[in-house]
Design a protein around this motif. Structure first.
Motif, PDB file in Angstrom:
ATOM      1  N   LEU A   2      37.089  21.879  -1.281  1.00 39.68           N
ATOM      2  CA  LEU A   2      35.572  20.858  -2.193  1.00 39.68           C
ATOM      3  C   LEU A   2      35.088  21.968  -3.447  1.00 39.68           C
ATOM      4  O   LEU A   2      34.765  22.452  -2.594  1.00 39.68           O
ATOM      5  CB  LEU A   2      35.268  20.517  -0.950  1.00 39.68           C
ATOM      6  N   LEU A   3      35.106  21.458  -4.114  1.00 40.29           N
ATOM      7  CA  LEU A   3      34.347  22.195  -5.625  1.00 40.29           C
ATOM      8  C   LEU A   3      34.319  20.382  -6.364  1.00 40.29           C
ATOM      9  O   LEU A   3      34.344  19.882  -6.034  1.00 40.29           O
ATOM     10  CB  LEU A   3      35.270  22.621  -6.102  1.00 40.29           C
ATOM     11  N   GLY A   4      32.714  21.599  -7.407  1.00 42.45           N
ATOM     12  CA  GLY A   4      32.617  21.091  -7.995  1.00 42.45           C
ATOM     13  C   GLY A   4      31.528  20.070  -8.198  1.00 42.45           C
ATOM     14  O   GLY A   4      30.799  20.470  -6.662  1.00 42.45           O
ATOM     15  N   PRO A   5      31.087  18.762  -8.517  1.00 42.64           N
ATOM     16  CA  PRO A   5      29.491  18.783  -8.697  1.00 42.64           C
ATOM     17  C   PRO A   5      29.629  18.131  -7.441  1.00 42.64           C
ATOM     18  O   PRO A   5      28.360  17.352  -6.815  1.00 42.64           O
ATOM     19  CB  PRO A   5      29.637  16.894  -9.744  1.00 42.64           C
ATOM     20  N   ARG A   6      30.541  17.340  -6.662  1.00 44.67           N
ATOM     21  CA  ARG A   6      30.206  16.254  -4.536  1.00 44.67           C
ATOM     22  C   ARG A   6      30.497  17.395  -3.787  1.00 44.67           C
ATOM     23  O   ARG A   6      30.113  17.167  -2.848  1.00 44.67           O
ATOM     24  CB  ARG A   6      31.357  15.194  -5.189  1.00 44.67           C
ATOM     25  N   GLN A   7      30.219  18.578  -3.671  1.00 42.77           N
ATOM     26  CA  GLN A   7      30.517  18.801  -3.498  1.00 42.77           C
ATOM     27  C   GLN A   7      29.465  19.179  -2.132  1.00 42.77           C
ATOM     28  O   GLN A   7      29.235  19.228  -0.731  1.00 42.77           O
ATOM     29  CB  GLN A   7      30.876  20.683  -3.416  1.00 42.77           C
ATOM     30  N   GLY A   8      27.637  18.960  -2.765  1.00 42.42           N
ATOM     31  CA  GLY A   8      27.111  20.156  -2.006  1.00 42.42           C
ATOM     32  C   GLY A   8      26.428  17.982  -1.279  1.00 42.42           C
ATOM     33  O   GLY A   8      26.769  17.961  -0.186  1.00 42.42           O
ATOM     34  N   GLU A   9      26.944  17.427  -1.995  1.00 40.16           N
ATOM     35  CA  GLU A   9      26.787  15.971  -2.306  1.00 40.16           C
ATOM     36  C   GLU A   9      27.632  15.731   0.065  1.00 40.16           C
ATOM     37  O   GLU A   9      26.960  14.955   0.378  1.00 40.16           O
ATOM     38  CB  GLU A   9      27.132  14.887  -2.195  1.00 40.16           C
ATOM     39  N   ILE A  10      28.424  16.392  -0.301  1.00 38.25           N
ATOM     40  CA  ILE A  10      29.280  15.453   0.924  1.00 38.25           C
ATOM     41  C   ILE A  10      29.384  16.973   1.720  1.00 38.25           C
ATOM     42  O   ILE A  10      29.042  16.100   3.183  1.00 38.25           O
ATOM     43  CB  ILE A  10      30.847  16.248   0.617  1.00 38.25           C
ATOM     44  N   LEU A  11      29.071  18.207   1.539  1.00 38.09           N
ATOM     45  CA  LEU A  11      28.087  19.351   2.945  1.00 38.09           C
ATOM     46  C   LEU A  11      26.922  18.398   3.463  1.00 38.09           C
ATOM     47  O   LEU A  11      26.863  18.052   4.808  1.00 38.09           O
ATOM     48  CB  LEU A  11      28.396  20.476   2.317  1.00 38.09           C
ATOM     49  N   LEU A  12      26.172  17.567   3.276  1.00 39.05           N
ATOM     50  CA  LEU A  12      25.312  17.253   3.396  1.00 39.05           C
ATOM     51  C   LEU A  12      25.478  15.468   4.515  1.00 39.05           C
ATOM     52  O   LEU A  12      24.864  15.945   5.245  1.00 39.05           O
ATOM     53  CB  LEU A  12      24.181  16.521   2.326  1.00 39.05           C
ATOM     54  N   ALA A  13      26.648  15.719   3.525  1.00 37.89           N
ATOM     55  CA  ALA A  13      26.173  14.346   4.206  1.00 37.89           C
ATOM     56  C   ALA A  13      27.435  14.464   5.480  1.00 37.89           C
ATOM     57  O   ALA A  13      27.379  13.487   6.952  1.00 37.89           O
ATOM     58  CB  ALA A  13      27.713  13.188   3.273  1.00 37.89           C
ATOM     59  N   GLU A  14      28.061  15.771   6.072  1.00 43.57           N
ATOM     60  CA  GLU A  14      28.569  15.737   7.050  1.00 43.57           C
ATOM     61  C   GLU A  14      27.505  16.726   7.721  1.00 43.57           C
ATOM     62  O   GLU A  14      28.804  17.734   8.733  1.00 43.57           O
ATOM     63  CB  GLU A  14      30.261  16.605   6.634  1.00 43.57           C
ATOM     64  N   GLY A  15      26.453  16.847   7.732  1.00 42.91           N
ATOM     65  CA  GLY A  15      25.886  17.952   8.268  1.00 42.91           C
ATOM     66  C   GLY A  15      25.283  19.004   8.145  1.00 42.91           C
ATOM     67  O   GLY A  15      25.244  20.176   9.144  1.00 42.91           O
ATOM     68  N   GLN A  16      26.116  19.660   6.926  1.00 37.40           N
ATOM     69  CA  GLN A  16      25.863  21.235   6.402  1.00 37.40           C
ATOM     70  C   GLN A  16      25.131  21.556   5.962  1.00 37.40           C
ATOM     71  O   GLN A  16      25.797  22.583   4.868  1.00 37.40           O
ATOM     72  CB  GLN A  16      27.901  21.270   5.956  1.00 37.40           C
ATOM     73  N   GLU A  17      24.319  21.345   6.040  1.00 39.90           N
ATOM     74  CA  GLU A  17      22.798  22.000   5.665  1.00 39.90           C
ATOM     75  C   GLU A  17      22.990  23.636   5.450  1.00 39.90           C
ATOM     76  O   GLU A  17      21.947  23.522   4.136  1.00 39.90           O
ATOM     77  CB  GLU A  17      21.294  21.368   6.128  1.00 39.90           C
ATOM     78  N   GLU A  18      23.197  24.450   6.588  1.00 39.32           N
ATOM     79  CA  GLU A  18      22.869  25.691   5.901  1.00 39.32           C
ATOM     80  C   GLU A  18      23.281  25.812   5.215  1.00 39.32           C
ATOM     81  O   GLU A  18      23.477  27.243   4.269  1.00 39.32           O
ATOM     82  CB  GLU A  18      23.311  26.272   7.343  1.00 39.32           C
ATOM     83  N   GLN A  19      25.309  25.485   5.085  1.00 37.93           N
ATOM     84  CA  GLN A  19      26.280  26.260   4.045  1.00 37.93           C
ATOM     85  C   GLN A  19      25.755  25.299   2.512  1.00 37.93           C
ATOM     86  O   GLN A  19      25.096  26.629   1.499  1.00 37.93           O
ATOM     87  CB  GLN A  19      26.933  25.101   3.801  1.00 37.93           C
ATOM     88  N   VAL A  20      24.682  24.361   2.284  1.00 34.53           N
ATOM     89  CA  VAL A  20      24.126  23.832   1.347  1.00 34.53           C
ATOM     90  C   VAL A  20      23.375  24.782   0.991  1.00 34.53           C
ATOM     91  O   VAL A  20      23.314  25.457   0.004  1.00 34.53           O
ATOM     92  CB  VAL A  20      23.657  22.675   1.130  1.00 34.53           C
ATOM     93  N   ARG A  21      21.991  25.057   1.920  1.00 36.77           N
ATOM     94  CA  ARG A  21      20.799  25.824   1.581  1.00 36.77           C
ATOM     95  C   ARG A  21      21.588  26.847   0.788  1.00 36.77           C
ATOM     96  O   ARG A  21      21.267  28.156  -0.009  1.00 36.77           O
ATOM     97  CB  ARG A  21      20.271  26.029   2.360  1.00 36.77           C
ATOM     98  N   ARG A  22      22.187  27.917   1.655  1.00 40.37           N
ATOM     99  CA  ARG A  22      23.453  29.320   2.095  1.00 40.37           C
ATOM    100  C   ARG A  22      23.921  29.528   0.391  1.00 40.37           C
ATOM    101  O   ARG A  22      23.930  31.022  -0.081  1.00 40.37           O
ATOM    102  CB  ARG A  22      23.744  29.952   2.876  1.00 40.37           C
ATOM    103  N   PHE A  23      24.360  29.019  -0.182  1.00 42.38           N
ATOM    104  CA  PHE A  23      24.934  28.929  -1.417  1.00 42.38           C
ATOM    105  C   PHE A  23      24.783  28.016  -2.306  1.00 42.38           C
ATOM    106  O   PHE A  23      24.982  27.993  -3.910  1.00 42.38           O
ATOM    107  CB  PHE A  23      26.515  27.989  -1.118  1.00 42.38           C
ATOM    108  N   GLY A  24      22.861  27.670  -2.903  1.00 46.03           N
ATOM    109  CA  GLY A  24      22.505  26.675  -3.495  1.00 46.03           C
ATOM    110  C   GLY A  24      23.237  25.553  -4.008  1.00 46.03           C
ATOM    111  O   GLY A  24      23.171  25.661  -5.646  1.00 46.03           O
ATOM    112  N   LEU A  25      23.867  24.794  -3.601  1.00 50.78           N
ATOM    113  CA  LEU A  25      24.892  23.220  -3.776  1.00 50.78           C
ATOM    114  C   LEU A  25      23.820  21.860  -4.239  1.00 50.78           C
ATOM    115  O   LEU A  25      24.366  21.548  -4.526  1.00 50.78           O
ATOM    116  CB  LEU A  25      25.767  23.366  -2.887  1.00 50.78           C
ATOM    117  N   VAL A  26      23.048  22.395  -4.194  1.00 47.04           N
ATOM    118  CA  VAL A  26      21.810  21.117  -4.451  1.00 47.04           C
ATOM    119  C   VAL A  26      20.230  21.629  -4.611  1.00 47.04           C
ATOM    120  O   VAL A  26      19.698  22.627  -4.319  1.00 47.04           O
ATOM    121  CB  VAL A  26      21.575  19.966  -2.825  1.00 47.04           C
TER     122      VAL A  26
END
Length: 100
Positions: free
Chosen positions: A76-100
């Motif tokens: 999973l990469l590109g523009p939808r990566q952060g959006e999908i991770l948030l939908a899957e409850g993966q907020e820590e990974q989104v924050r850690r890697f600055g995906l949103v």
């Protein structure tokens, strides 16, 4: 080339896959084939039908599942990566890697 994760995180990802769970592992990644992408999330699951259903749920093409045993995964990469991770409850990974 992957970097930014620990051996423990990789071991936990593999163990979750072994249990038949959907497992998410985000790391920094550079590949000249994908300019502008600095991270990838490996969404793994030993149950290929479950992984394919997950892809379809997110309107992602299951044909791109890497069926490498023992750890099949979808990159999973590109523009939808952060959006999908948030939908899957993966907020820590989104924050850690600055995906949103």
């Amino acid at each position: 080339m992957a970097f930014g994760i620990s051996r423990r995180e990789l071991s936990e990802w593999k163990a979750a896959i072994d249990r038949g769970e959907l497992a998410f592992l985000t790391h920094y990644w550079l590949d000249p084939r994908f300019p502008g992408c600095k991270t990838v999330t490996k969404v793994g699951c030993a149950d290929l039908a479950r992984l394919a259903a997950w892809c379809e749920h997110h309107d992602l093409p299951p044909r791109y599942i890497h069926k490498r045993l023992p750890y099949p995964h979808f990159d999973l990469l590109g523009p939808r990566q952060g959006e999908i991770l948030l939908a899957e409850g993966q907020e820590e990974q989104v924050r850690r890697f600055g995906l949103v």
